[in-house]
Design a protein around this motif. Structure first.
Motif, mmCIF file in Angstrom:
data_model
loop_
_atom_site.group_PDB
_atom_site.id
_atom_site.type_symbol
_atom_site.label_atom_id
_atom_site.label_comp_id
_atom_site.label_asym_id
_atom_site.label_seq_id
_atom_site.Cartn_x
_atom_site.Cartn_y
_atom_site.Cartn_z
ATOM 1 N N LYS A 1 46.847 43.153 24.160
ATOM 2 C CA LYS A 1 47.649 43.910 25.113
ATOM 3 C C LYS A 1 46.867 44.257 26.366
ATOM 4 O O LYS A 1 47.431 44.339 27.462
ATOM 5 N N SER A 2 45.559 44.458 26.229
ATOM 6 C CA SER A 2 44.753 44.843 27.384
ATOM 7 C C SER A 2 44.167 43.651 28.119
ATOM 8 O O SER A 2 43.581 43.810 29.180
ATOM 9 N N MET A 3 44.342 42.426 27.565
ATOM 10 C CA MET A 3 43.688 41.255 28.128
ATOM 11 C C MET A 3 44.640 40.263 28.795
ATOM 12 O O MET A 3 44.282 39.611 29.765
ATOM 13 N N VAL A 4 45.845 40.130 28.270
ATOM 14 C CA VAL A 4 46.751 39.068 28.720
ATOM 15 C C VAL A 4 47.469 39.464 30.010
ATOM 16 O O VAL A 4 48.007 40.565 30.128
ATOM 17 N N TYR A 5 47.491 38.541 30.973
ATOM 18 C CA TYR A 5 48.180 38.772 32.237
ATOM 19 C C TYR A 5 49.693 38.667 32.066
ATOM 20 O O TYR A 5 50.207 37.843 31.298
ATOM 21 N N LEU A 6 50.421 39.489 32.841
ATOM 22 C CA LEU A 6 51.863 39.347 33.030
ATOM 23 C C LEU A 6 52.604 39.149 31.710
ATOM 24 O O LEU A 6 53.341 38.179 31.516
ATOM 25 N N GLN A 7 52.441 40.089 30.802
ATOM 26 C CA GLN A 7 53.072 39.998 29.487
ATOM 27 C C GLN A 7 54.588 40.084 29.621
ATOM 28 O O GLN A 7 55.103 40.858 30.427
ATOM 29 N N PRO A 8 55.314 39.272 28.833
ATOM 30 C CA PRO A 8 56.785 39.198 28.953
ATOM 31 C C PRO A 8 57.446 40.551 28.737
ATOM 32 O O PRO A 8 57.083 41.312 27.841
ATOM 33 N N ASP A 9 58.419 40.854 29.589
ATOM 34 C CA ASP A 9 59.239 42.048 29.428
ATOM 35 C C ASP A 9 60.585 41.770 30.092
ATOM 36 O O ASP A 9 60.924 40.622 30.377
ATOM 37 N N SER A 10 61.339 42.810 30.352
ATOM 38 C CA SER A 10 62.686 42.620 30.913
ATOM 39 C C SER A 10 62.706 42.657 32.437
ATOM 40 O O SER A 10 63.775 42.707 33.047
ATOM 41 N N LYS B 1 43.534 52.289 59.556
ATOM 42 C CA LYS B 1 43.686 53.230 58.446
ATOM 43 C C LYS B 1 43.645 52.480 57.115
ATOM 44 O O LYS B 1 44.379 51.513 56.919
ATOM 45 N N LYS B 2 42.777 52.946 56.212
ATOM 46 C CA LYS B 2 42.643 52.320 54.893
ATOM 47 C C LYS B 2 43.566 53.000 53.889
ATOM 48 O O LYS B 2 43.761 54.215 53.914
ATOM 49 N N SER B 3 44.126 52.196 53.004
ATOM 50 C CA SER B 3 44.946 52.729 51.919
ATOM 51 C C SER B 3 44.532 52.050 50.620
ATOM 52 O O SER B 3 44.064 50.909 50.617
ATOM 53 N N ILE B 4 44.680 52.763 49.516
ATOM 54 C CA ILE B 4 44.276 52.252 48.204
ATOM 55 C C ILE B 4 45.502 52.136 47.311
ATOM 56 O O ILE B 4 46.329 53.062 47.234
ATOM 57 N N HIS B 5 45.623 51.004 46.634
ATOM 58 C CA HIS B 5 46.766 50.744 45.752
ATOM 59 C C HIS B 5 46.253 50.186 44.429
ATOM 60 O O HIS B 5 45.204 49.534 44.381
ATOM 61 N N HIS B 6 46.988 50.444 43.351
ATOM 62 C CA HIS B 6 46.565 50.027 42.022
ATOM 63 C C HIS B 6 47.603 49.089 41.411
ATOM 64 O O HIS B 6 48.808 49.341 41.487
ATOM 65 N N LEU B 7 47.133 48.010 40.809
ATOM 66 C CA LEU B 7 48.001 46.993 40.227
ATOM 67 C C LEU B 7 47.687 46.826 38.741
ATOM 68 O O LEU B 7 46.517 46.741 38.358
ATOM 69 N N ASP B 8 48.737 46.793 37.927
ATOM 70 C CA ASP B 8 48.584 46.524 36.501
ATOM 71 C C ASP B 8 48.935 45.056 36.264
ATOM 72 O O ASP B 8 50.111 44.691 36.209
ATOM 73 N N LEU B 9 47.927 44.227 36.132
ATOM 74 C CA LEU B 9 48.155 42.785 36.018
ATOM 75 C C LEU B 9 48.587 42.355 34.628
ATOM 76 O O LEU B 9 48.821 41.175 34.390
ATOM 77 N N THR B 10 48.711 43.308 33.692
ATOM 78 C CA THR B 10 49.238 42.961 32.373
ATOM 79 C C THR B 10 50.763 43.027 32.354
ATOM 80 O O THR B 10 51.394 42.625 31.379
ATOM 81 N N LYS B 11 51.364 43.541 33.440
ATOM 82 C CA LYS B 11 52.813 43.705 33.497
ATOM 83 C C LYS B 11 53.432 42.766 34.521
ATOM 84 O O LYS B 11 52.917 42.605 35.620
ATOM 85 N N GLN B 12 54.573 42.196 34.162
ATOM 86 C CA GLN B 12 55.255 41.281 35.069
ATOM 87 C C GLN B 12 55.775 41.986 36.317
ATOM 88 O O GLN B 12 55.965 41.350 37.352
ATOM 89 N N GLY C 1 36.599 43.409 32.431
ATOM 90 C CA GLY C 1 37.345 43.991 33.535
ATOM 91 C C GLY C 1 38.632 44.643 33.063
ATOM 92 O O GLY C 1 39.303 44.142 32.161
ATOM 93 N N ILE C 2 38.987 45.768 33.670
ATOM 94 C CA ILE C 2 40.233 46.460 33.325
ATOM 95 C C ILE C 2 41.385 45.833 34.085
ATOM 96 O O ILE C 2 41.487 45.988 35.308
ATOM 97 N N ARG C 3 42.249 45.150 33.393
ATOM 98 C CA ARG C 3 43.369 44.453 34.019
ATOM 99 C C ARG C 3 44.522 45.389 34.369
ATOM 100 O O ARG C 3 45.368 45.042 35.175
ATOM 101 N N GLN C 4 44.540 46.563 33.738
ATOM 102 C CA GLN C 4 45.648 47.491 33.981
ATOM 103 C C GLN C 4 45.455 48.337 35.229
ATOM 104 O O GLN C 4 46.344 49.095 35.600
ATOM 105 N N ASN C 5 44.308 48.248 35.880
ATOM 106 C CA ASN C 5 44.058 49.130 37.020
ATOM 107 C C ASN C 5 43.183 48.422 38.062
ATOM 108 O O ASN C 5 42.096 48.879 38.376
#
Length: 260
Positions: A28-37, A196-207, A182-186
């Motif tokens: 769950k913490s390793m696989v990219y873009l896990q299937p969901d709805s 102006k700099k901005s910071i964004h977080h991506l969870d690559l385990t979610k589609q 590496g933490i794929r969820q963050n």
């Protein structure tokens, strides 16, 4: 003494085995873009990079009669026949977008391009060239479109992108992909717009990340992959490994002397 030495060696081996297993993650913490709805509706056209201040643009003007383009191509007098595409592009004039969002072109003077996409800027320049050239052609490319990938990846660094279309997954691929630590969820994305700099977080385990406005990257984006807790703990242990082994060896030696 031999028995104690064997026990000591066994303890050291067990410690290293535990270290190895502690760094392993779950599926769950390793696989990219896990299937969901999630309904995927990402459209690149929604997130095409816009020209910004300090961008460097390579611009070449073409026409049916090459002679009429000479005033608009300062280096066009150089014969580029037979040169590679890379060398040919290097010989083309470049223009830096100034603090007001303008570039200064030969004959045309100031042309405001900030906030335009590459294709919009091309069309604007073509329109202004039409008063001098019949059916002009304009070739424009970003000369400084790069992204940087840092942290828990195989090959961290900065990468020059030949086009303005690149996704966060493609950038990670250029860096050799994330390590298992590496933490794929963050995954952190740092973007600068208008200074102006901005910071964004991506969870690559979610589609659903495919629908994020930050899935497609902009020029000078920085991606940072955070190490997991196991890697942080391993780095702490690694710095003190020699001391720990020395102390363990001393303790075993003392015990063996006292129990003779």
């Amino acid at each position: 003494m031999r028995l104690i030495s064997k026990y000591g060696l066994a303890l050291v081996q067990m410690a290293f085995v535990l270290m190895i297993f502690s760094s392993c993650g779950t599926r769950k913490s390793m696989v990219y873009l896990q299937p969901d709805s999630t309904h995927i509706n990402t459209v690149f056209e929604q997130y095409i990079p816009k020209i910004q201040k300090n961008d460097i643009l390579t611009i070449a003007v073409t026409a049916a009669d090459p002679k009429v383009t000479v005033p608009f191509n300062p280096l066009s007098s150089i014969t580029t026949g037979g040169l590679t595409q890379a060398v040919d592009m290097a010989l083309r004039p470049t223009y830096t977008v100034d603090a007001e969002g303008n570039i200064i072109l030969p004959m045309l003077g100031k042309v405001h391009v900030e906030g335009l996409t590459r294709m919009q800027a091309i069309e604007k320049i073509r329109t202004e060239l039409s008063q001098y050239i019949k059916d002009p052609g304009v070739n424009m490319n970003f000369n400084n479109f790069r992204v940087s990938v840092l942290g828990e990846v195989a090959r961290p660094g900065s990468f020059i992108i030949p086009t303005e279309r690149i996704t966060v997954l493609e950038a990670l691929g250029m860096a050799g992909d994330m390590t298992i630590r590496g933490i794929r969820q963050n995954v952190t994305l740092i973007r600068e717009v208008d200074g102006k700099k901005s910071i964004h977080h991506l969870d690559l385990t979610k589609q659903e990340t495919l629908n994020s406005p930050y899935y497609y990257l902009a020029q000078n984006d920085v991606i940072y992959v955070e190490p997991n807790k196991a890697q942080i703990n391993n780095s702490k242990l690694g710095a003190n490994t020699n001391i720990i082994i020395s102390i363990a060896g001393l303790i075993i030696t003392v015990i063996s002397v006292l129990t003779r």
